[in-house]
Scaffold this motif. Structure first.
Motif, short mmCIF file in Angstrom:
data_model
loop_
_atom_site.label_atom_id
_atom_site.label_comp_id
_atom_site.label_asym_id
_atom_site.label_seq_id
_atom_site.Cartn_x
_atom_site.Cartn_y
_atom_site.Cartn_z
N ARG A 20 7.76 1.80 -8.26
CA ARG A 20 7.76 2.04 -6.81
C ARG A 20 8.52 3.32 -6.45
O ARG A 20 8.13 4.06 -5.55
CB ARG A 20 8.39 0.85 -6.09
CG ARG A 20 7.63 -0.46 -6.24
CD ARG A 20 6.29 -0.43 -5.51
NE ARG A 20 5.60 -1.71 -5.64
CZ ARG A 20 4.48 -1.90 -6.30
NH1 ARG A 20 3.90 -0.87 -6.93
NH2 ARG A 20 3.90 -3.09 -6.35
N ALA A 21 9.60 3.59 -7.17
CA ALA A 21 10.37 4.81 -6.90
C ALA A 21 9.51 6.04 -7.08
O ALA A 21 9.56 6.98 -6.27
CB ALA A 21 11.59 4.87 -7.81
N MET A 22 8.70 6.04 -8.12
CA MET A 22 7.84 7.20 -8.36
C MET A 22 6.69 7.27 -7.36
O MET A 22 6.29 8.35 -6.92
CB MET A 22 7.35 7.19 -9.80
CG MET A 22 8.46 7.60 -10.76
SD MET A 22 8.07 7.47 -12.47
CE MET A 22 8.11 5.71 -12.71
N GLU A 23 6.18 6.11 -6.98
CA GLU A 23 5.07 6.10 -6.03
C GLU A 23 5.48 6.62 -4.66
O GLU A 23 4.69 7.25 -3.96
CB GLU A 23 4.51 4.68 -5.91
CG GLU A 23 3.72 4.25 -7.14
CD GLU A 23 3.16 2.85 -6.97
OE1 GLU A 23 1.96 2.66 -7.22
OE2 GLU A 23 3.92 1.93 -6.60
N ILE A 24 6.71 6.35 -4.25
CA ILE A 24 7.16 6.80 -2.93
C ILE A 24 7.90 8.14 -3.00
O ILE A 24 8.43 8.61 -2.00
CB ILE A 24 8.07 5.75 -2.25
CG1 ILE A 24 9.37 5.57 -3.04
CG2 ILE A 24 7.32 4.43 -2.06
CD1 ILE A 24 10.42 4.73 -2.31
N ASP A 73 9.79 9.91 -18.40
CA ASP A 73 8.54 10.67 -18.33
C ASP A 73 8.41 11.42 -17.01
O ASP A 73 7.67 12.41 -16.93
CB ASP A 73 7.34 9.73 -18.51
CG ASP A 73 7.23 9.20 -19.93
OD1 ASP A 73 7.88 9.77 -20.83
OD2 ASP A 73 6.50 8.21 -20.13
N ASN A 74 9.11 10.95 -15.99
CA ASN A 74 8.99 11.56 -14.67
C ASN A 74 10.29 12.19 -14.17
O ASN A 74 10.41 12.54 -12.99
CB ASN A 74 8.50 10.52 -13.66
CG ASN A 74 7.08 10.07 -13.95
OD1 ASN A 74 6.13 10.70 -13.51
ND2 ASN A 74 6.93 8.99 -14.72
N SER A 75 11.28 12.31 -15.07
CA SER A 75 12.57 12.96 -14.77
C SER A 75 13.22 12.38 -13.53
O SER A 75 13.73 13.11 -12.66
CB SER A 75 12.38 14.47 -14.61
OG SER A 75 11.86 15.04 -15.80
N ILE A 92 0.89 -1.17 0.00
CA ILE A 92 0.00 0.00 0.00
C ILE A 92 0.92 1.21 0.00
O ILE A 92 1.80 1.33 0.86
CB ILE A 92 -0.92 0.03 1.25
CG1 ILE A 92 -1.81 -1.22 1.27
CG2 ILE A 92 -1.75 1.30 1.28
CD1 ILE A 92 -2.60 -1.39 2.56
N ARG A 93 0.75 2.08 -0.95
CA ARG A 93 1.68 3.20 -1.13
C ARG A 93 1.83 4.04 0.13
O ARG A 93 2.95 4.36 0.55
CB ARG A 93 1.24 4.08 -2.30
CG ARG A 93 2.20 5.22 -2.60
CD ARG A 93 1.72 6.06 -3.76
NE ARG A 93 0.50 6.76 -3.45
CZ ARG A 93 0.47 7.95 -2.83
NH1 ARG A 93 1.61 8.54 -2.46
NH2 ARG A 93 -0.67 8.55 -2.59
#
Length: 239
Positions: free
Chosen positions: A149-153, A207-209, A115-116
């Protein structure tokens, strides 16, 4: 204490990184060394998440060569990542590091469900979070899981651990004239089909730099150097 360039990171470990000099499975001495490196970085108050592969135990894509369908092979590979995640958790806790394993597959007896917000809260409390089970979906690699996961956190960087110093012009294990490339753009990685991470993961990062640092895990202190802003390995970013 030295200043930190990155305060929240995601470390991508391949399953092969756990083998040491073995041909299969987990080498306890190698696992202990990795755990000590992680503890050293956590002592700097860096918030760290880890995505770990399962290639030292099982590769889903290789199962296709044996007549198995890809989806089944990929799910088996996800289970292999859980074995590695639990082993790493055990070794980290022996080093006095608080950890939580979060799984994309439901395994309530072994790990918390992913869960994020829960993952973020664990990081804020100073726990090392290990993500197991890949994305929970077949046809996606653990590289893609790491980018997701890196982008989610809201990680500031992905640290991609390898057995070589970074990305080279050719395979340094074969070509003695291979040269280390210190910096690449996402587009260069995609166009040249460089084996940094798979194309889906690279595209997500582009896309998310989100920068990627490819470095040698076997050299002691490299994770610490990276979070403190020292130039090591190869950095992949826009440009």
């Amino acid at each position: 204490m030295a200043s930190l360039k990155f305060k929240r990171i995601l470390l991508k470990l391949s399953g092969e990184a756990l083998m040491g000099k073995r041909e299969y499975g987990i080498d306890p001495d190698t696992m202990k060394t990795i755990a000590q490196e992680i503890r050293e970085v956590q002592d700097l108050h860096v918030e760290m998440a880890i995505v770990i592969g399962g290639g030292n135990i099982f590769r889903g894509i290789s199962a296709m060569d044996q007549g198995m369908d890809r989806a089944t092979g990929d799910y088996m590979g996800m289970l292999a990542t859980m074995l590695n995640a639990l082993a790493l958790q055990s070794m980290l806790e022996k080093q006095g590091v608080m950890t939580r394993v979060l799984s994309a597959l439901e395994m309530k007896e072994l790990a918390e469900p992913y869960i994020r917000r829960r993952a973020t809260r664990h990081l804020e409390k100073g726990r090392v979070v290990i993500f197991g089970g890949g994305t929970g979906n077949p046809y996606f690699t653990t590289d893609t899981a790491a980018a997701l996961r890196a982008m989610e956190i809201n990680a500031e960087v992905i640290l991609k651990a390898t057995k070589v110093d970074g990305v080279y012009t050719s395979d340094p294990m074969i070509d003695k004239d291979a040269k280390l490339i210190s910096e690449l753009t996402y587009i260069e990685v995609l166009q040249k089909k460089l084996k940094v991470m798979d194309s889906t993961a690279i595209s997500l990062c582009m896309d998310n730099s989100l920068p990627i640092i490819v470095f040698n895990m076997t050299q002691q202190g490299n994770i610490r150097k990276a979070v403190q802003g020292e130039r090591i390995g190869t950095i992949v970013r826009g440009g």
